[in-house]
Design a protein around this motif. Structure first.
Motif, short mmCIF file in Angstrom:
data_model
loop_
_atom_site.label_atom_id
_atom_site.label_comp_id
_atom_site.label_asym_id
_atom_site.label_seq_id
_atom_site.Cartn_x
_atom_site.Cartn_y
_atom_site.Cartn_z
N MET A 66 0.87 -1.17 0.00
CA MET A 66 0.00 0.00 0.00
C MET A 66 0.91 1.22 0.00
SD MET A 66 -3.03 -0.97 2.69
CE MET A 66 -1.93 -1.46 4.02
N VAL A 67 0.50 2.26 -0.70
CA VAL A 67 1.25 3.51 -0.69
C VAL A 67 0.38 4.53 0.04
CG1 VAL A 67 2.28 5.34 -2.08
CG2 VAL A 67 2.46 2.97 -2.83
N VAL A 68 0.95 5.13 1.08
CA VAL A 68 0.22 6.10 1.90
C VAL A 68 1.03 7.39 2.02
CG1 VAL A 68 -0.93 4.29 3.26
CG2 VAL A 68 1.21 5.28 4.08
N GLN A 69 0.33 8.41 2.47
CA GLN A 69 0.99 9.69 2.74
C GLN A 69 0.51 10.16 4.11
OE1 GLN A 69 -0.29 13.07 0.39
NE2 GLN A 69 1.79 13.89 0.39
N PHE A 70 1.45 10.57 4.93
CA PHE A 70 1.10 11.19 6.21
C PHE A 70 1.02 12.68 5.93
CE2 PHE A 70 3.25 7.26 7.32
CZ PHE A 70 2.39 6.73 8.27
N ARG A 71 -0.14 13.27 6.15
CA ARG A 71 -0.32 14.68 5.81
C ARG A 71 -1.18 15.36 6.87
NH1 ARG A 71 -4.42 14.41 0.62
NH2 ARG A 71 -6.30 13.99 1.83
N ASP A 72 -1.19 16.69 6.81
CA ASP A 72 -2.04 17.45 7.72
C ASP A 72 -3.50 17.15 7.42
OD1 ASP A 72 0.17 18.61 8.92
OD2 ASP A 72 0.12 20.38 7.62
N ALA A 73 -4.26 16.98 8.47
CA ALA A 73 -5.69 16.71 8.30
C ALA A 73 -6.41 18.00 7.92
CB ALA A 73 -6.27 16.15 9.60
N PRO A 74 -7.55 17.89 7.24
CA PRO A 74 -8.29 19.10 6.86
C PRO A 74 -8.81 19.83 8.10
CG PRO A 74 -9.50 17.11 6.23
CD PRO A 74 -8.19 16.67 6.77
N PRO A 75 -9.08 21.13 7.97
CA PRO A 75 -9.61 21.88 9.12
C PRO A 75 -10.90 21.24 9.64
CG PRO A 75 -9.11 23.35 7.28
CD PRO A 75 -8.94 21.96 6.78
N GLY A 76 -11.04 21.25 10.93
CA GLY A 76 -12.23 20.68 11.57
C GLY A 76 -12.11 19.20 11.86
N SER A 77 -11.03 18.57 11.49
CA SER A 77 -10.83 17.15 11.76
C SER A 77 -10.53 16.96 13.24
CB SER A 77 -9.68 16.62 10.91
OG SER A 77 -9.39 15.28 11.26
N ALA A 78 -10.85 15.79 13.73
CA ALA A 78 -10.57 15.46 15.13
C ALA A 78 -9.08 15.17 15.36
CB ALA A 78 -11.40 14.26 15.56
N TYR A 79 -8.32 15.04 14.27
CA TYR A 79 -6.91 14.70 14.37
C TYR A 79 -6.08 15.74 13.62
CZ TYR A 79 -9.02 10.31 15.67
OH TYR A 79 -9.78 9.36 16.29
N PRO A 80 -4.90 16.05 14.14
CA PRO A 80 -4.07 17.04 13.43
C PRO A 80 -3.45 16.47 12.14
CG PRO A 80 -2.96 16.26 15.41
CD PRO A 80 -4.33 15.66 15.42
N ARG A 81 -3.22 15.16 12.08
CA ARG A 81 -2.63 14.53 10.90
C ARG A 81 -3.49 13.35 10.49
NH1 ARG A 81 1.82 16.21 8.60
NH2 ARG A 81 2.79 14.19 8.33
N GLU A 82 -3.31 12.95 9.22
CA GLU A 82 -4.07 11.80 8.75
C GLU A 82 -3.20 10.90 7.87
OE1 GLU A 82 -7.40 13.24 6.51
OE2 GLU A 82 -6.18 13.72 4.75
N VAL A 83 -3.62 9.65 7.77
CA VAL A 83 -3.02 8.68 6.86
C VAL A 83 -3.89 8.71 5.62
CG1 VAL A 83 -2.50 6.26 6.46
CG2 VAL A 83 -2.15 7.23 8.73
N PHE A 84 -3.29 9.05 4.49
CA PHE A 84 -4.01 9.13 3.22
C PHE A 84 -3.57 7.96 2.36
CE2 PHE A 84 -4.42 10.73 -1.17
CZ PHE A 84 -5.79 11.01 -1.18
N LEU A 85 -4.48 7.03 2.10
CA LEU A 85 -4.19 5.87 1.26
C LEU A 85 -4.28 6.28 -0.20
CD1 LEU A 85 -3.73 2.78 0.92
CD2 LEU A 85 -6.23 2.56 0.92
N VAL A 86 -3.20 6.06 -0.95
CA VAL A 86 -3.17 6.43 -2.37
C VAL A 86 -3.48 5.22 -3.24
CG1 VAL A 86 -1.81 7.45 -4.22
CG2 VAL A 86 -1.46 8.21 -1.88
N THR A 87 -2.79 4.12 -3.02
CA THR A 87 -3.01 2.90 -3.80
C THR A 87 -2.74 1.67 -2.96
OG1 THR A 87 -0.75 3.01 -4.63
CG2 THR A 87 -2.44 3.77 -6.11
N ALA A 88 -3.29 0.56 -3.41
CA ALA A 88 -3.01 -0.75 -2.82
C ALA A 88 -3.01 -1.73 -3.97
CB ALA A 88 -4.07 -1.12 -1.80
N GLY A 89 -2.04 -2.63 -3.97
CA GLY A 89 -1.99 -3.60 -5.06
C GLY A 89 -0.75 -4.43 -5.04
N PRO A 90 -0.56 -5.22 -6.09
CA PRO A 90 0.61 -6.10 -6.15
C PRO A 90 1.89 -5.33 -6.37
CG PRO A 90 -0.65 -6.26 -8.18
CD PRO A 90 -1.43 -5.38 -7.25
#
Length: 157
Positions: A66-90
């Motif tokens: 899986m390819v992910v990105q750790f990035r700032d969460a959007p305003p109003g989120s309960a968390y300051p950062r988020e895990v953003f899943l970009v792709t998953a595969g072989p």
């Protein structure tokens, strides 16, 4: 498990990737994402065209990533950062990494698809060449030896 540390986000394409994984692999991928969101799992930083992203191994011996990105969460989120899943595969033939680059609009000529090894072997096979020549009705072209500059030797009697 510990308390959730990161939020989670994924575009529809990434969710489709998860749904298309084989069932046991999908279950492992979801567990890995849960562990990642709790902050209990590390991810390996990617370099080159995917700088700023991380890969997550799906299972210790499975050829899926899986390819992910750790990035700032959007305003109003309960968390300051988020895990953003970009792709998953072989991982085989770098499919997951090329899909990531395509989704991000990035191009890296180094990561162009490699031809299938079986296709390469077939293309070099003399049997395949003979079959192609016979199918086209032409005789195979064999190189002729260049005329020698030195006359042939006569055997000593």
């Amino acid at each position: 498990m510990s308390r959730t540390k990161y939020g989670f986000a994924a575009p529809p394409d990434a969710l489709r990737d998860l749904r298309e994984l084989p069932h046991p692999v999908r279950d492992l991928a979801l567990l890995q994402l849960q562990t990642l969101v709790h902050g209990d799992l590390g991810a390996t930083r990617l370099q080159g065209a995917l700088e700023g992203f991380h890969k997550v191994y799906v299972g210790p011996e499975l050829p899926y990533r899986m390819v992910v990105q750790f990035r700032d969460a959007p305003p109003g989120s309960a968390y300051p950062r988020e895990v953003f899943l970009v792709t998953a595969g072989p991982r085989q033939r770098y499919v997951v990494y090329r899909d990531t680059q395509l989704r991000l609009g990035r191009h890296n000529p180094v990561d162009e698809p490699y031809p299938d090894p079986a296709d390469l072997a077939h293309a070099r096979s003399p049997h395949a060449l003979r079959a192609m020549n016979n199918a086209s009705g032409t005789a195979p072209q064999h190189p002729t030896a260049p005329p020698s500059a030195v006359p042939p030797r006569k055997a000593a009697l």
